[in-house]
Design an enzyme around this catalytic site. Structure first.
Site, short mmCIF file in Angstrom:
data_model
loop_
_atom_site.label_atom_id
_atom_site.label_comp_id
_atom_site.label_asym_id
_atom_site.label_seq_id
_atom_site.Cartn_x
_atom_site.Cartn_y
_atom_site.Cartn_z
N GLY A 26 0.89 -1.48 -0.54
CA GLY A 26 0.31 0.41 -0.02
C GLY A 26 0.82 0.87 -0.15
O GLY A 26 1.83 1.02 0.33
N GLY A 81 -0.36 -1.50 6.38
CA GLY A 81 -1.02 -0.48 6.28
C GLY A 81 -2.97 -0.40 6.81
O GLY A 81 -2.56 -2.01 7.23
N GLY A 96 -5.79 -3.05 -1.07
CA GLY A 96 -4.90 -3.10 -1.86
C GLY A 96 -5.24 -4.24 -3.02
O GLY A 96 -4.68 -4.59 -4.12
N GLU A 102 -1.73 -10.48 3.33
CA GLU A 102 -1.57 -9.57 4.86
C GLU A 102 -2.19 -10.23 5.52
O GLU A 102 -0.56 -10.15 6.81
CB GLU A 102 -1.91 -8.66 4.75
CG GLU A 102 -1.47 -7.62 3.75
CD GLU A 102 -2.60 -6.71 2.89
OE1 GLU A 102 -1.78 -5.43 2.39
OE2 GLU A 102 -3.42 -6.61 3.49
#
Length: 223
Positions: A26, A81, A96, A102
């Protein structure tokens, strides 16, 4: 002042020599990775594990050595983020499209630091549509089951065709009126056949780095 640059570079202070670092995806973590690249050039010894193909490309460009999961024992620190952060450090991520990788990396890390510019802080999650990653097979039926949980799901598209994650899956962006019990919703979504993962990160963040109205860095952490 670039808020994203300030908080992104602040997170670098937690990276120590010899660490394996989970590298998020990000616009905010872009500044973290760029700063780490400069420190590696100056002699910092770390290994990175990226959360997306986009991050992998950036890390290689700035000279951060990368590793795979089979090459490491653990991830010391993950930095990423968020699209929303509530007062209990629960997150919505996946704007994203990298939410699955993640979450895998955040879960594997001994410590997970979230970097967020001030407008990402909210009292309750839900203004940002919750991304839910699903397999393409039977996605129409999966959408109906997601809808039964009280949201309006929309298939994410790119130039008129379904957006594909790095894992070859689709994403539904789900508009909930409000998310008052994120832990329960996270579990219920993942019980639906066809759902791979969702963008609720509940109880995972150890520190949140952001700015206050005066543009002073604030670091909140779990006791």
């Amino acid at each position: 002042m670039n808020d994203k640059k300030v908080v992104g570079e602040k997170a670098v202070e937690y990276v120590k020599d010899g660490m394996v670092v989970g590298l998020g995806t990000g616009s905010t973590v872009f500044h973290t990775i760029s700063k780490l690249g400069k420190l590696v050039e100056e002699g910092l010894s770390i290994k990175g594990i990226p959360t997306s193909k986009q991050t992998e490309k950036l890390a290689k460009e700035v000279g951060i050595p990368l590793v795979m999961f089979n090459e490491i024992e653990q991830i010391d620190l993950a930095i990423d983020g968020a699209d929303e952060v509530d007062d209990d450090f629960n997150l919505i991520k996946g704007g994203g499209g990298a939410l699955l990788r993640e979450k895998i990396i955040a879960k594997a890390a001994k410590s997970f630091i979230v970097i967020a510019d001030p407008h990402k802080r909210v009292n309750k999650l839900g203004a940002f549509p919750l991304p839910v990653e699903v397999v393409p097979f039977g996605f129409e039926m999966t959408m109906k089951h997601i809808q039964d949980l009280g949201c309006s799901p929309h298939l994410r598209q790119n130039n008129g065709i379904p957006f594909l994650t790095d894992n070859g899956n689709y994403i539904f962006d789900c508009h909930f009126p409000k998310i008052s019990q994120p832990g329960e919703l996270e579990k219920n979504l993942n019980l639906i056949p066809g759902v791979v993962e969702n963008g609720l990160f509940v109880g995972m963040a150890d520190k949140v780095i952001t700015l206050n109205r005066e543009k002073t860095i604030i670091i909140n952490g779990r006791v």
